[in-house]
Design a protein around this motif. Structure first.
Motif, PDB file in Angstrom:
ATOM      1  N   ASN A  49       0.799  -1.230   0.000  1.00 21.01           N
ATOM      2  CA  ASN A  49       0.000   0.000   0.000  1.00 21.01           C
ATOM      3  C   ASN A  49       0.827   1.274   0.000  1.00 21.01           C
ATOM      4  N   LEU A  50       1.967   1.272  -0.669  1.00 15.80           N
ATOM      5  CA  LEU A  50       2.678   2.537  -0.851  1.00 15.80           C
ATOM      6  C   LEU A  50       1.835   3.432  -1.740  1.00 15.80           C
ATOM      7  N   PHE A  51       2.112   4.755  -1.707  1.00 14.87           N
ATOM      8  CA  PHE A  51       1.379   5.662  -2.585  1.00 14.87           C
ATOM      9  C   PHE A  51       2.064   5.635  -3.961  1.00 14.87           C
ATOM     10  N   PRO A  52       1.398   5.088  -4.981  1.00 15.54           N
ATOM     11  CA  PRO A  52       2.086   4.804  -6.245  1.00 15.54           C
ATOM     12  C   PRO A  52       2.512   6.053  -7.017  1.00 15.54           C
ATOM     13  N   HIS A  53       1.881   7.206  -6.722  1.00 14.57           N
ATOM     14  CA  HIS A  53       2.192   8.426  -7.471  1.00 14.57           C
ATOM     15  C   HIS A  53       3.307   9.224  -6.817  1.00 14.57           C
TER      16      HIS A  53
ATOM     17  N   PHE B 136      10.011   5.400  -7.995  1.00 13.56           N
ATOM     18  CA  PHE B 136       8.589   5.228  -7.706  1.00 13.56           C
ATOM     19  C   PHE B 136       8.316   3.768  -7.344  1.00 13.56           C
TER      20      PHE B 136
END
Lengths: 263, 219
Positions: A100-104, A146
Protein backbone atom coordinates in the motif's frame (compact mmCIF):
# COMPACT_ATOMS: atom_id res chain seq x y z
CA UNK A 1 5.02 -5.73 37.12
CA UNK A 2 5.26 -3.19 34.36
CA UNK A 3 2.20 -1.42 33.00
CA UNK A 4 0.71 -2.64 29.72
CA UNK A 5 1.16 -0.50 26.63
CA UNK A 6 -1.73 -2.19 24.83
CA UNK A 7 -4.79 -3.52 26.59
CA UNK A 8 -7.58 -5.17 24.64
CA UNK A 9 -10.50 -5.74 26.99
CA UNK A 10 -13.44 -7.96 26.15
CA UNK A 11 -13.36 -6.97 22.48
CA UNK A 12 -16.25 -8.04 20.28
CA UNK A 13 -16.17 -7.31 16.55
CA UNK A 14 -18.94 -8.27 14.16
CA UNK A 15 -19.43 -7.86 10.44
CA UNK A 16 -23.20 -7.87 10.16
CA UNK A 17 -24.35 -10.92 12.08
CA UNK A 18 -21.00 -12.71 11.79
CA UNK A 19 -18.86 -12.49 14.91
CA UNK A 20 -15.20 -12.10 13.92
CA UNK A 21 -13.73 -11.40 17.35
CA UNK A 22 -15.46 -12.96 20.32
CA UNK A 23 -14.59 -11.40 23.68
CA UNK A 24 -10.86 -11.08 23.07
CA UNK A 25 -8.58 -10.04 25.92
CA UNK A 26 -4.93 -9.18 25.43
CA UNK A 27 -2.27 -7.20 27.26
CA UNK A 28 1.08 -6.29 25.72
CA UNK A 29 3.93 -4.70 27.63
CA UNK A 30 6.19 -2.09 26.09
CA UNK A 31 8.99 -3.71 24.10
CA UNK A 32 7.25 -7.07 23.74
CA UNK A 33 7.02 -8.83 20.41
CA UNK A 34 3.83 -10.84 19.95
CA UNK A 35 3.42 -13.18 17.04
CA UNK A 36 -0.17 -14.09 16.25
CA UNK A 37 -0.81 -17.33 14.39
CA UNK A 38 -3.93 -19.22 13.46
CA UNK A 39 -5.97 -20.46 10.51
CA UNK A 40 -7.38 -17.97 8.04
CA UNK A 41 -10.62 -16.46 9.23
CA UNK A 42 -9.56 -16.77 12.86
CA UNK A 43 -9.67 -12.98 13.32
CA UNK A 44 -5.90 -12.27 13.48
CA UNK A 45 -5.89 -9.49 10.89
CA UNK A 46 -9.13 -8.04 12.20
CA UNK A 47 -7.61 -7.79 15.67
CA UNK A 48 -4.70 -5.75 14.26
CA UNK A 49 -7.08 -3.56 12.25
CA UNK A 50 -9.15 -2.87 15.36
CA UNK A 51 -6.03 -1.88 17.31
CA UNK A 52 -5.02 0.39 14.41
CA UNK A 53 -8.50 1.96 14.63
CA UNK A 54 -9.36 1.02 11.07
CA UNK A 55 -12.47 -0.85 12.19
CA UNK A 56 -15.19 0.18 14.63
CA UNK A 57 -15.74 -2.35 17.42
CA UNK A 58 -19.05 -3.41 18.94
CA UNK A 59 -18.16 -4.28 22.52
CA UNK A 60 -15.26 -3.80 24.89
CA UNK A 61 -12.40 -1.35 24.58
CA UNK A 62 -8.84 -0.92 23.40
CA UNK A 63 -6.52 1.08 25.61
CA UNK A 64 -3.18 2.30 24.33
CA UNK A 65 -0.79 3.78 26.85
CA UNK A 66 -3.62 4.50 29.26
CA UNK A 67 -5.82 6.26 26.71
CA UNK A 68 -9.02 4.77 25.32
CA UNK A 69 -8.25 4.28 21.61
CA UNK A 70 -11.50 2.52 20.78
CA UNK A 71 -14.67 1.68 22.61
CA UNK A 72 -17.55 -0.56 21.55
CA UNK A 73 -20.41 1.19 19.78
CA UNK A 74 -22.83 -0.89 21.85
CA UNK A 75 -21.26 0.05 25.16
CA UNK A 76 -23.26 2.46 27.32
CA UNK A 77 -21.90 5.99 27.72
CA UNK A 78 -21.01 5.16 31.31
CA UNK A 79 -18.42 2.62 30.09
CA UNK A 80 -16.12 5.48 29.12
CA UNK A 81 -13.99 5.55 32.24
CA UNK A 82 -10.86 7.39 31.24
CA UNK A 83 -9.29 9.85 28.83
CA UNK A 84 -9.93 9.23 25.12
CA UNK A 85 -7.13 9.09 22.61
CA UNK A 86 -7.57 11.90 20.07
CA UNK A 87 -8.26 10.66 16.54
CA UNK A 88 -5.12 12.41 15.30
CA UNK A 89 -2.79 10.30 17.47
CA UNK A 90 -0.43 8.16 15.46
CA UNK A 91 1.39 6.05 18.04
CA UNK A 92 0.59 2.98 16.03
CA UNK A 93 2.32 2.15 12.76
CA UNK A 94 0.92 -0.51 10.50
CA UNK A 95 2.34 -2.44 7.56
CA UNK A 96 -0.01 -4.33 5.25
CA UNK A 97 0.24 -7.50 3.21
CA UNK A 98 -0.13 -5.53 -0.03
CA UNK A 99 2.45 -2.81 0.91
CA UNK A 100 0.00 0.00 0.00
CA UNK A 101 2.68 2.54 -0.85
CA UNK A 102 1.38 5.66 -2.58
CA UNK A 103 2.09 4.80 -6.24
CA UNK A 104 2.19 8.43 -7.47
CA UNK A 105 4.90 9.46 -4.99
CA UNK A 106 8.59 8.60 -4.93
CA UNK A 107 9.92 6.48 -2.07
CA UNK A 108 11.20 9.67 -0.41
CA UNK A 109 7.84 11.43 -0.69
CA UNK A 110 6.04 8.33 0.55
CA UNK A 111 8.12 8.54 3.72
CA UNK A 112 8.13 12.32 4.24
CA UNK A 113 4.48 13.11 3.47
CA UNK A 114 3.01 12.28 6.89
CA UNK A 115 5.90 13.68 8.99
CA UNK A 116 5.63 16.98 7.11
CA UNK A 117 1.85 17.24 7.16
CA UNK A 118 1.11 15.70 10.56
CA UNK A 119 4.24 16.35 12.63
CA UNK A 120 4.97 19.67 10.91
CA UNK A 121 8.55 18.74 10.01
CA UNK A 122 10.38 20.91 7.51
CA UNK A 123 11.30 19.39 4.15
CA UNK A 124 15.00 19.29 5.09
CA UNK A 125 14.36 17.68 8.45
CA UNK A 126 12.01 15.09 6.95
CA UNK A 127 14.40 14.30 4.11
CA UNK A 128 17.29 13.78 6.50
CA UNK A 129 15.21 11.47 8.65
CA UNK A 130 14.00 9.57 5.56
CA UNK A 131 17.58 9.08 4.40
CA UNK A 132 18.38 7.61 7.79
CA UNK A 133 15.41 5.25 7.70
CA UNK A 134 16.17 4.18 4.13
CA UNK A 135 19.65 3.23 5.23
CA UNK A 136 18.20 1.17 8.08
CA UNK A 137 16.00 -0.82 5.68
CA UNK A 138 18.74 -1.03 3.04
CA UNK A 139 17.12 1.18 0.40
CA UNK A 140 19.38 4.23 0.46
CA UNK A 141 19.79 4.10 -3.33
CA UNK A 142 16.02 3.96 -3.99
CA UNK A 143 15.11 7.39 -2.60
CA UNK A 144 13.82 8.90 -5.84
CA UNK A 145 12.34 5.75 -7.34
CA UNK A 146 8.59 5.23 -7.71
CA UNK A 147 7.08 2.17 -5.98
CA UNK A 148 6.17 0.53 -9.29
CA UNK A 149 9.87 0.10 -10.03
CA UNK A 150 10.61 -1.76 -6.79
CA UNK A 151 10.42 -5.47 -6.06
CA UNK A 152 7.85 -6.65 -3.55
CA UNK A 153 10.48 -6.98 -0.83
CA UNK A 154 11.79 -3.48 -1.50
CA UNK A 155 8.27 -2.06 -1.47
CA UNK A 156 7.57 -3.73 1.83
CA UNK A 157 10.79 -2.37 3.36
CA UNK A 158 9.88 1.09 2.08
CA UNK A 159 6.46 0.66 3.71
CA UNK A 160 8.16 -0.20 6.99
CA UNK A 161 10.33 2.91 6.69
CA UNK A 162 7.23 4.99 5.97
CA UNK A 163 5.52 3.69 9.12
CA UNK A 164 8.65 4.25 11.25
CA UNK A 165 8.90 7.84 10.06
CA UNK A 166 5.98 8.70 12.34
CA UNK A 167 8.01 7.45 15.32
CA UNK A 168 5.35 4.98 16.45
CA UNK A 169 5.55 3.23 19.82
CA UNK A 170 3.78 0.19 18.43
CA UNK A 171 4.19 -1.52 15.06
CA UNK A 172 1.55 -3.82 13.62
CA UNK A 173 2.54 -6.24 10.84
CA UNK A 174 -0.32 -7.87 8.97
CA UNK A 175 1.02 -10.86 7.00
CA UNK A 176 3.66 -8.61 5.50
CA UNK A 177 5.56 -11.44 3.80
CA UNK A 178 2.58 -13.41 2.50
CA UNK A 179 2.49 -11.68 -0.89
CA UNK A 180 6.24 -11.93 -1.44
CA UNK A 181 8.20 -14.34 -3.60
CA UNK A 182 9.98 -16.78 -1.26
CA UNK A 183 13.46 -15.39 -2.00
CA UNK A 184 12.36 -11.90 -0.92
CA UNK A 185 10.90 -12.92 2.43
CA UNK A 186 14.27 -13.00 4.20
CA UNK A 187 15.15 -9.35 3.62
CA UNK A 188 11.85 -8.17 5.12
CA UNK A 189 12.12 -10.48 8.13
CA UNK A 190 15.65 -9.23 8.71
CA UNK A 191 14.37 -5.66 8.90
CA UNK A 192 11.70 -6.75 11.38
CA UNK A 193 14.21 -8.64 13.52
CA UNK A 194 16.39 -5.53 13.73
CA UNK A 195 13.38 -3.51 14.79
CA UNK A 196 12.52 -6.04 17.51
CA UNK A 197 16.11 -5.94 18.78
CA UNK A 198 15.84 -2.17 19.12
CA UNK A 199 12.98 -2.66 21.55
CA UNK A 200 9.96 -1.85 19.38
CA UNK A 201 6.64 -3.15 20.64
CA UNK A 202 5.35 -5.36 17.84
CA UNK A 203 2.26 -7.35 16.99
CA UNK A 204 3.02 -9.62 14.07
CA UNK A 205 0.49 -11.74 12.19
CA UNK A 206 2.53 -14.22 10.17
CA UNK A 207 2.94 -17.78 8.99
CA UNK A 208 6.73 -17.56 9.35
CA UNK A 209 7.27 -19.98 12.21
CA UNK A 210 11.04 -19.53 12.17
CA UNK A 211 10.56 -15.83 12.84
CA UNK A 212 8.03 -16.61 15.57
CA UNK A 213 10.37 -19.02 17.30
CA UNK A 214 13.38 -16.67 17.22
CA UNK A 215 11.89 -13.26 17.79
CA UNK A 216 8.58 -13.58 19.63
CA UNK A 217 8.34 -13.13 23.37
CA UNK A 218 4.95 -14.80 23.22
CA UNK A 219 3.08 -16.60 20.48
CA UNK A 220 -0.68 -16.21 20.40
CA UNK A 221 -2.79 -18.87 18.74
CA UNK A 222 -6.18 -17.64 17.54
CA UNK A 223 -9.06 -19.69 16.24
CA UNK A 224 -12.68 -18.76 15.45
CA UNK A 225 -12.37 -15.24 16.83
CA UNK A 226 -10.82 -16.17 20.17
CA UNK A 227 -7.36 -16.36 21.66
CA UNK A 228 -6.94 -20.05 22.36
CA UNK A 229 -3.43 -20.08 23.73
CA UNK A 230 -0.68 -17.63 24.58
CA UNK A 231 2.73 -19.02 25.45
CA UNK A 232 6.44 -18.43 24.87
CA UNK A 233 7.47 -19.87 21.49
CA UNK A 234 9.39 -22.87 22.87
CA UNK A 235 6.38 -24.00 24.78
CA UNK A 236 3.74 -23.44 22.10
CA UNK A 237 5.78 -25.14 19.40
CA UNK A 238 7.12 -28.04 21.46
CA UNK A 239 4.36 -28.59 24.04
CA UNK A 240 1.17 -26.90 22.84
CA UNK A 241 -1.51 -27.31 25.47
CA UNK A 242 -4.65 -27.09 23.39
CA UNK A 243 -5.65 -29.74 20.84
CA UNK A 244 -6.59 -27.07 18.29
CA UNK A 245 -3.16 -25.48 18.56
CA UNK A 246 -1.53 -28.86 18.11
CA UNK A 247 -3.59 -29.72 15.02
CA UNK A 248 -2.86 -26.37 13.45
CA UNK A 249 0.88 -26.55 14.05
CA UNK A 250 1.11 -30.15 12.85
CA UNK A 251 -0.58 -29.24 9.57
CA UNK A 252 1.64 -26.20 9.16
CA UNK A 253 4.88 -28.07 9.81
CA UNK A 254 3.79 -30.90 7.52
CA UNK A 255 3.31 -28.39 4.70
CA UNK A 256 6.58 -26.63 5.43
CA UNK A 257 8.50 -29.89 5.88
CA UNK A 258 9.45 -30.34 2.24
CA UNK A 259 10.39 -26.77 1.38
CA UNK A 260 11.43 -25.09 4.56
CA UNK A 261 12.11 -21.42 4.03
CA UNK A 262 15.40 -19.90 5.03
CA UNK A 263 15.25 -17.94 8.24
CA UNK B 1 -18.18 31.43 -55.42
CA UNK B 2 -16.43 32.13 -52.16
CA UNK B 3 -15.98 35.75 -51.48
CA UNK B 4 -13.15 35.86 -49.02
CA UNK B 5 -12.63 39.61 -49.21
CA UNK B 6 -16.03 40.29 -47.63
CA UNK B 7 -15.28 37.93 -44.76
CA UNK B 8 -11.74 39.18 -44.08
CA UNK B 9 -13.15 42.55 -43.03
CA UNK B 10 -14.91 40.83 -40.14
CA UNK B 11 -11.82 39.13 -38.70
CA UNK B 12 -11.55 41.52 -35.74
CA UNK B 13 -15.16 40.66 -34.85
CA UNK B 14 -14.37 36.96 -35.00
CA UNK B 15 -11.34 37.51 -32.80
CA UNK B 16 -13.43 39.34 -30.21
CA UNK B 17 -16.00 36.55 -30.36
CA UNK B 18 -13.33 33.88 -29.90
CA UNK B 19 -11.95 35.75 -26.90
CA UNK B 20 -15.40 35.88 -25.31
CA UNK B 21 -15.89 32.16 -26.00
CA UNK B 22 -12.59 31.48 -24.27
CA UNK B 23 -13.59 33.60 -21.27
CA UNK B 24 -16.94 31.84 -21.01
CA UNK B 25 -15.20 28.46 -21.15
CA UNK B 26 -12.62 29.46 -18.52
CA UNK B 27 -15.15 30.86 -16.05
CA UNK B 28 -17.57 27.95 -16.42
CA UNK B 29 -14.78 25.34 -16.24
CA UNK B 30 -13.54 26.92 -13.01
CA UNK B 31 -17.02 26.92 -11.49
CA UNK B 32 -17.54 23.37 -12.73
CA UNK B 33 -14.25 22.03 -11.38
CA UNK B 34 -14.64 23.43 -7.86
CA UNK B 35 -18.35 22.65 -7.57
CA UNK B 36 -17.93 19.29 -9.30
CA UNK B 37 -15.31 18.20 -6.77
CA UNK B 38 -17.50 19.28 -3.86
CA UNK B 39 -20.44 17.41 -5.38
CA UNK B 40 -18.36 14.28 -5.97
CA UNK B 41 -17.39 14.26 -2.29
CA UNK B 42 -20.89 14.90 -0.94
CA UNK B 43 -22.32 12.34 -3.36
CA UNK B 44 -20.03 9.72 -1.77
CA UNK B 45 -20.98 10.76 1.75
CA UNK B 46 -22.65 8.14 3.89
CA UNK B 47 -24.94 10.84 5.28
CA UNK B 48 -28.17 10.98 3.32
CA UNK B 49 -28.61 14.72 4.08
CA UNK B 50 -25.53 15.32 1.94
CA UNK B 51 -25.71 12.61 -0.71
CA UNK B 52 -29.42 12.93 -1.52
CA UNK B 53 -29.51 16.67 -2.45
CA UNK B 54 -26.35 16.10 -4.48
CA UNK B 55 -28.00 13.25 -6.33
CA UNK B 56 -30.99 15.47 -7.16
CA UNK B 57 -28.71 18.30 -8.30
CA UNK B 58 -26.62 16.10 -10.56
CA UNK B 59 -29.57 14.39 -12.21
CA UNK B 60 -31.43 17.69 -12.65
CA UNK B 61 -28.55 19.37 -14.45
CA UNK B 62 -27.62 16.30 -16.46
CA UNK B 63 -31.12 15.73 -17.76
CA UNK B 64 -32.32 19.24 -18.66
CA UNK B 65 -31.01 21.14 -21.72
CA UNK B 66 -28.24 23.68 -21.05
CA UNK B 67 -30.10 26.14 -23.31
CA UNK B 68 -33.05 26.10 -20.92
CA UNK B 69 -30.73 26.40 -17.90
CA UNK B 70 -29.18 29.54 -19.42
CA UNK B 71 -32.60 31.00 -20.17
CA UNK B 72 -33.76 30.28 -16.61
CA UNK B 73 -30.82 32.18 -15.15
CA UNK B 74 -30.98 35.01 -17.69
CA UNK B 75 -34.74 35.67 -17.61
CA UNK B 76 -35.78 33.81 -14.46
CA UNK B 77 -33.42 35.31 -11.86
CA UNK B 78 -34.37 38.96 -12.51
CA UNK B 79 -38.09 38.03 -12.50
CA UNK B 80 -37.99 35.96 -9.33
CA UNK B 81 -35.31 37.68 -7.28
CA UNK B 82 -34.68 40.98 -9.09
CA UNK B 83 -31.12 39.78 -9.55
CA UNK B 84 -29.56 40.30 -12.97
CA UNK B 85 -26.36 38.47 -13.90
CA UNK B 86 -26.24 39.90 -17.43
CA UNK B 87 -25.93 37.77 -20.54
CA UNK B 88 -22.30 36.76 -20.01
CA UNK B 89 -22.79 36.09 -16.30
CA UNK B 90 -25.97 34.06 -16.80
CA UNK B 91 -24.34 31.97 -19.53
CA UNK B 92 -21.08 31.40 -17.59
CA UNK B 93 -22.85 30.46 -14.36
CA UNK B 94 -25.43 28.23 -16.07
CA UNK B 95 -22.76 26.38 -18.06
CA UNK B 96 -20.63 26.10 -14.91
CA UNK B 97 -23.50 24.63 -12.91
CA UNK B 98 -24.21 22.26 -15.79
CA UNK B 99 -20.68 20.99 -16.32
CA UNK B 100 -20.26 20.59 -12.55
CA UNK B 101 -22.85 17.80 -12.68
CA UNK B 102 -20.89 15.94 -15.35
CA UNK B 103 -17.49 16.53 -13.72
CA UNK B 104 -18.92 15.39 -10.36
CA UNK B 105 -19.75 11.99 -11.82
CA UNK B 106 -16.32 11.74 -13.44
CA UNK B 107 -14.50 12.72 -10.22
CA UNK B 108 -16.65 10.28 -8.27
CA UNK B 109 -15.67 7.46 -10.60
CA UNK B 110 -12.00 8.49 -10.29
CA UNK B 111 -12.11 8.51 -6.49
CA UNK B 112 -13.94 5.18 -6.40
CA UNK B 113 -11.18 3.76 -8.63
CA UNK B 114 -8.50 4.44 -6.00
CA UNK B 115 -7.93 1.35 -3.87
CA UNK B 116 -9.55 1.48 -0.42
CA UNK B 117 -6.24 0.51 1.13
CA UNK B 118 -4.82 3.90 0.12
CA UNK B 119 -7.28 5.59 2.50
CA UNK B 120 -6.32 3.11 5.22
CA UNK B 121 -2.58 3.63 4.80
CA UNK B 122 -3.06 7.39 5.01
CA UNK B 123 -5.24 6.97 8.07
CA UNK B 124 -2.74 4.88 10.03
CA UNK B 125 -0.07 7.47 9.19
CA UNK B 126 -2.25 10.04 10.94
CA UNK B 127 -3.14 12.05 7.84
CA UNK B 128 -6.45 13.90 8.16
CA UNK B 129 -9.31 13.67 5.65
CA UNK B 130 -8.38 16.77 3.65
CA UNK B 131 -4.66 15.92 3.52
CA UNK B 132 -5.50 12.39 2.45
CA UNK B 133 -7.68 13.73 -0.35
CA UNK B 134 -5.20 16.34 -1.47
CA UNK B 135 -1.97 14.36 -1.38
CA UNK B 136 -3.02 10.74 -1.71
CA UNK B 137 -6.44 10.21 -3.27
CA UNK B 138 -7.03 13.07 -5.73
CA UNK B 139 -3.68 12.85 -7.55
CA UNK B 140 -4.45 9.21 -8.29
CA UNK B 141 -8.16 9.80 -8.95
CA UNK B 142 -7.53 12.58 -11.49
CA UNK B 143 -5.02 10.38 -13.34
CA UNK B 144 -7.65 7.67 -13.62
CA UNK B 145 -10.12 9.98 -15.33
CA UNK B 146 -8.03 12.45 -17.36
CA UNK B 147 -9.50 11.36 -20.75
CA UNK B 148 -13.17 11.91 -19.78
CA UNK B 149 -12.27 15.23 -18.11
CA UNK B 150 -10.62 16.37 -21.37
CA UNK B 151 -13.63 15.34 -23.42
CA UNK B 152 -16.01 17.13 -21.05
CA UNK B 153 -14.03 20.37 -21.27
CA UNK B 154 -13.95 20.17 -25.08
CA UNK B 155 -17.72 19.67 -25.07
CA UNK B 156 -18.07 22.65 -22.78
CA UNK B 157 -16.03 24.92 -25.04
CA UNK B 158 -18.36 24.09 -27.91
CA UNK B 159 -21.45 24.33 -25.71
CA UNK B 160 -20.64 27.96 -24.97
CA UNK B 161 -22.23 28.53 -28.41
CA UNK B 162 -25.58 28.14 -26.67
CA UNK B 163 -24.93 31.53 -25.05
CA UNK B 164 -25.62 33.07 -28.48
CA UNK B 165 -29.32 32.41 -27.77
CA UNK B 166 -29.40 35.21 -25.19
CA UNK B 167 -27.29 37.54 -27.31
CA UNK B 168 -23.80 37.05 -25.81
CA UNK B 169 -21.51 38.15 -28.69
CA UNK B 170 -19.39 34.97 -28.61
CA UNK B 171 -18.09 33.10 -31.64
CA UNK B 172 -21.29 31.60 -32.99
CA UNK B 173 -23.21 34.85 -32.45
CA UNK B 174 -20.54 36.75 -34.42
CA UNK B 175 -20.80 34.15 -37.19
CA UNK B 176 -24.57 34.55 -37.32
CA UNK B 177 -24.31 38.33 -37.51
CA UNK B 178 -21.70 38.15 -40.27
CA UNK B 179 -23.88 35.65 -42.15
CA UNK B 180 -26.86 38.01 -41.91
CA UNK B 181 -24.90 41.00 -43.12
CA UNK B 182 -23.04 39.26 -45.95
CA UNK B 183 -25.70 36.73 -46.96
CA UNK B 184 -22.91 34.14 -46.96
CA UNK B 185 -23.78 31.75 -44.10
CA UNK B 186 -21.57 28.88 -45.35
CA UNK B 187 -18.34 30.92 -45.28
CA UNK B 188 -19.29 32.82 -42.14
CA UNK B 189 -20.00 29.63 -40.19
CA UNK B 190 -17.06 27.64 -41.59
CA UNK B 191 -14.80 30.26 -40.06
CA UNK B 192 -16.67 29.73 -36.80
CA UNK B 193 -16.00 25.99 -37.00
CA UNK B 194 -12.33 26.60 -37.70
CA UNK B 195 -12.10 28.96 -34.72
CA UNK B 196 -13.63 26.31 -32.42
CA UNK B 197 -11.05 23.84 -33.69
CA UNK B 198 -8.25 26.29 -32.88
CA UNK B 199 -9.65 26.66 -29.36
CA UNK B 200 -10.33 22.99 -28.62
CA UNK B 201 -7.48 21.14 -30.29
CA UNK B 202 -4.77 22.48 -27.94
CA UNK B 203 -6.93 21.32 -25.02
CA UNK B 204 -7.06 17.81 -26.51
CA UNK B 205 -3.28 17.85 -27.10
CA UNK B 206 -2.66 19.20 -23.61
CA UNK B 207 -4.60 16.41 -21.95
CA UNK B 208 -2.83 13.75 -24.02
CA UNK B 209 0.54 15.22 -23.00
CA UNK B 210 -0.33 15.37 -19.30
CA UNK B 211 -1.58 11.80 -19.45
CA UNK B 212 1.65 10.58 -21.03
CA UNK B 213 3.86 12.50 -18.60
CA UNK B 214 2.04 11.20 -15.56
CA UNK B 215 2.12 7.60 -16.69
CA UNK B 216 5.87 7.90 -17.24
CA UNK B 217 6.42 9.39 -13.81
CA UNK B 218 4.52 6.57 -12.20
CA UNK B 219 6.35 3.70 -13.82
Amino acid sequence: MSESLIVVADLVKRYGSETVLDHVNLAVTSGQVMVIIGPSGSGKSTLLRCIARLEPIQRGQIIIDGLIAAIGTEEPQSAVSGPLMPSSRHDIGMVFQSYNLFPHLSVLDNITLAPRRVLGMSREEATAMAADLLKRVGLEDKRDVFPGRLSGGQQQRAAIARALAMRPRIMLFDEVTSALDPELVGEVLKTMRALAEQGMTMLVVTHEMGFARDVADDVIFMDKGSIVERSPPDQIFDRPTGPRTRTFLERLLEREGGSRRAK
Amino acid sequence: MLNSATIVGYLPDYLAGALLTLELALVSTSIGAVLGLALALTRRSRYRVLSWPTYVYIEFFRTTPPLVQIVWLYYGLPLLFGFDLGAFGAAAVALGLNVAAFLAEIFRAGIAGVDRTQWQSARVLGLGFLDTLRFVILPQAIRNVLPPIGTTIIYLIKDTAIASAIGTPELLRVGQLVANETFRPAEALTIVAFAYFVLTYPVALGFTTIERRLSLARA
